[in-house]
Design a protein around this motif. Structure first.
Motif, PDB file in Angstrom:
ATOM      1  N   PRO A  15     124.368  53.259  18.268  1.00 42.89           N
ATOM      2  CA  PRO A  15     124.803  52.829  17.061  1.00 42.89           C
ATOM      3  C   PRO A  15     126.161  52.437  16.793  1.00 42.89           C
ATOM      4  O   PRO A  15     126.851  52.740  17.452  1.00 42.89           O
ATOM      5  N   TRP A  16     126.389  51.392  15.806  1.00 40.44           N
ATOM      6  CA  TRP A  16     127.508  50.976  15.628  1.00 40.44           C
ATOM      7  C   TRP A  16     128.206  51.999  14.415  1.00 40.44           C
ATOM      8  O   TRP A  16     129.365  51.604  14.018  1.00 40.44           O
ATOM      9  N   TYR A  17     127.337  52.770  13.972  1.00 40.31           N
ATOM     10  CA  TYR A  17     127.849  53.954  12.996  1.00 40.31           C
ATOM     11  C   TYR A  17     128.777  53.200  11.595  1.00 40.31           C
ATOM     12  O   TYR A  17     129.693  53.814  11.434  1.00 40.31           O
ATOM     13  N   SER A  18     127.985  52.293  11.284  1.00 36.41           N
ATOM     14  CA  SER A  18     128.606  51.706   9.878  1.00 36.41           C
ATOM     15  C   SER A  18     128.071  52.594   8.949  1.00 36.41           C
ATOM     16  O   SER A  18     128.602  52.702   7.852  1.00 36.41           O
ATOM     17  N   TYR A  20     125.947  56.640   8.629  1.00 35.20           N
ATOM     18  CA  TYR A  20     125.483  57.959   9.266  1.00 35.20           C
ATOM     19  C   TYR A  20     124.711  58.969   8.307  1.00 35.20           C
ATOM     20  O   TYR A  20     125.454  59.253   7.173  1.00 35.20           O
ATOM     21  N   THR A  22     121.979  56.746  10.784  1.00 34.75           N
ATOM     22  CA  THR A  22     121.487  55.491  11.089  1.00 34.75           C
ATOM     23  C   THR A  22     120.099  55.318  10.288  1.00 34.75           C
ATOM     24  O   THR A  22     119.189  56.206  10.101  1.00 34.75           O
ATOM     25  N   SER A 306     127.988  50.033   5.328  1.00 28.09           N
ATOM     26  CA  SER A 306     126.931  49.527   5.834  1.00 28.09           C
ATOM     27  C   SER A 306     127.369  48.016   5.929  1.00 28.09           C
ATOM     28  O   SER A 306     126.954  47.220   6.650  1.00 28.09           O
ATOM     29  N   ARG A 429     132.107  54.394  20.415  1.00 26.04           N
ATOM     30  CA  ARG A 429     130.916  54.774  19.766  1.00 26.04           C
ATOM     31  C   ARG A 429     130.340  55.994  20.589  1.00 26.04           C
ATOM     32  O   ARG A 429     129.606  56.716  20.140  1.00 26.04           O
ATOM     33  N   ASP A 436     126.670  63.012  16.665  1.00 30.22           N
ATOM     34  CA  ASP A 436     125.283  62.757  16.057  1.00 30.22           C
ATOM     35  C   ASP A 436     124.070  63.428  16.371  1.00 30.22           C
ATOM     36  O   ASP A 436     123.817  63.694  17.366  1.00 30.22           O
TER      37      ASP A 436
END
Length: 444
Positions: A15-18, A20, A22, A306, A429, A436
């Motif tokens: 994930p780009w973790y914009s 959490y 996701t 996001s 990441r 995560d």
């Protein structure tokens, strides 16, 4: 960077973790009813950000991973705008008074396919239903290939003050391979026109890891972009997921660079931009020293949501349009992705939320840890845990993962303070993935 380390940790699927958790954790348990309740609970004295997804383009870019529809006609856009206006009314009806707004972003697709008069009318409605600050950042994503003088005039008249231009690559060989042929002259003309109309805050989007792309072409693209002096640039890595995005099946996989080549391309572009006076912001943004992102980073208040990196201090985002994601007080919500399903819900007088996620206190702690890693490349885990009233031990509770990252020289860990080493920031990441709780493993 060592090839063995890249092979172990570098995974385009991470994930780009914009946000959490996701989107993979979203479920239909959270729907329109939850959205209504969460909107009603929003504090009327706290600013929110608004995101509008405009899912229309004139042609398909083969690399694209966003929800969009190809149309040569304007009638589908006009029909869509009617539903968007209705959605604005439905959302505004959930709160007792106009919510203050400090940030508005139109993404896509190609928002500038909306005719200037229609865009102006949409902004007028927005200002009637929300208390949009006079100093609000109002940003629009632009495709220079379809950009016109009339569009620029319309954006300026509507109060737009930031433009984000899709560039991706200036290499004609790469452009052909991704079905997005765009000359330097088109981009330069769009930049000049925007500035002539008072829209001075300009972003460029660039991509590495595309088919037929080389380190040399990446450096040339970055050099050409720098000559136009945008305030900031986003440099993303192409994520090839043809099983999920059918248009990506048109890309020649044999022409895609491998992980070491991608890392070399990313480093070369970063070095070029930094040498030109840009500051690196988080994992994939670069900004001039006086840009809001650079100032926010310097002050320790850089955020990630996001939409990517942001200087906006809002914790709430309301999303409009198909596939749009919002962050309300209690969790995340996402609208129906398919345009037909979205319009059907709005036509029936219901919010278009199709799924979402209700945040737990532990989620909030993990989100805060991941956000600081993604923004600052370091995090004081115990400090964040104590602020939220949590014991830090469980959040360092994947010690084998952190120990492995430390043993391989990716991070330094001391009494719960974690720092990603300068030469390994490309792998941030993988470090974030150690926190995560929903990911099977942070390793490749």
């Amino acid at each position: 960077m060592q090839t063995s380390v890249l092979e172990k940790y570098c995974d385009a699927r991470l994930p780009w973790y914009s946000i959490y958790p996701t989107v993979a954790q979203f479920s239909t348990v959270v729907g329109a009813e939850a959205s209504e309740k969460w909107l009603q609970r929003l504090p009327v004295n706290e600013s929110v950000s608004l995101y509008f997804h405009v899912p229309f383009c004139r042609s398909i870019c083969w690399y694209c991973g966003f929800a969009r529809s190809i149309t040569r006609r304007d009638s589908p856009i006009l029909e869509y705008l009617a539903f968007l206006r209705k959605e604005i009314e439905l959302v505004a009806a959930q709160v007792p008074q106009r919510l203050p707004v400090s940030d508005v972003h139109f993404g896509g697709g190609t928002p500038t396919l909306i005719e200037p008069a229609e865009f102006g009318a949409l902004m007028e409605l927005l200002r009637r239903r929300f208390a949009v600050s006079k100093t609000a950042a109002i940003a629009v994503e632009i495709d220079p290939r379809t950009f016109t003088l009339a569009t620029s005039e319309g954006l300026a008249a509507a109060g737009v003050n930031r433009a984000s231009l899709g560039v991706q690559s200036f290499d004609p060989i790469v452009q052909t391979a991704i079905n997005r042929v765009q000359s330097e002259a088109q981009t330069e003309r769009a930049v000049e026109t925007l500035r002539q109309h008072g829209i001075f805050r300009i972003n460029f989007d660039l991509i590495y890891g595309l088919p037929n792309q080389t380190v040399q072409s990446c450096v040339q693209t970055a050099t050409t972009a720098v000559a136009m002096r945008p305030d900031r640039l986003a440099v993303f890595g192409y994520a090839h997921v043809p099983s999920f995005k059918k248009n990506q099946r048109l890309i020649d996989e044999a022409a895609l660079p491998d992980s070491p080549a991608r890392a070399e391309q990313a480093a070369a572009m970063a070095n070029t931009l930094i040498a030109a006076g840009y500051r690196q912001i988080g994992l994939d943004h670069f900004a001039l020293p006086d840009d809001e992102l650079a100032l926010a980073q310097k002050a320790g208040r850089l955020r990630r949501n996001s939409l990517g990196y942001s200087a906006d201090t809002c914790h709430k985002v309301i999303g409009f349009g198909p596939s749009a994601i919002g962050r309300l007080g209690d969790g995340y919500v996402q609208n129906e992705v398919a345009a037909g399903s979205y319009s059907g819900q709005i036509k029936a007088g219901r919010l278009a939320t199709s799924k979402g996620y209700c945040l737990s206190l532990e989620d909030c702690v993990r989100a805060a840890i991941i956000e600081r890693l993604m923004c600052d490349f370091e995090v004081d885990v115990p400090a964040i845990c104590i602020t939220h009233g949590f014991d830090p031990v469980p959040f360092l509770g994947s010690p084998e993962r952190l120990a492995m990252l430390a043993e391989d020289g990716i991070v330094e860990v001391e009494k719960g303070f974690i720092r990603v080493r300068q030469e390994h920031r490309f792998l941030t990441r993988a470090v974030a993935a150690a926190f995560d709780a929903y990911l099977g493993t942070p390793l490749c």
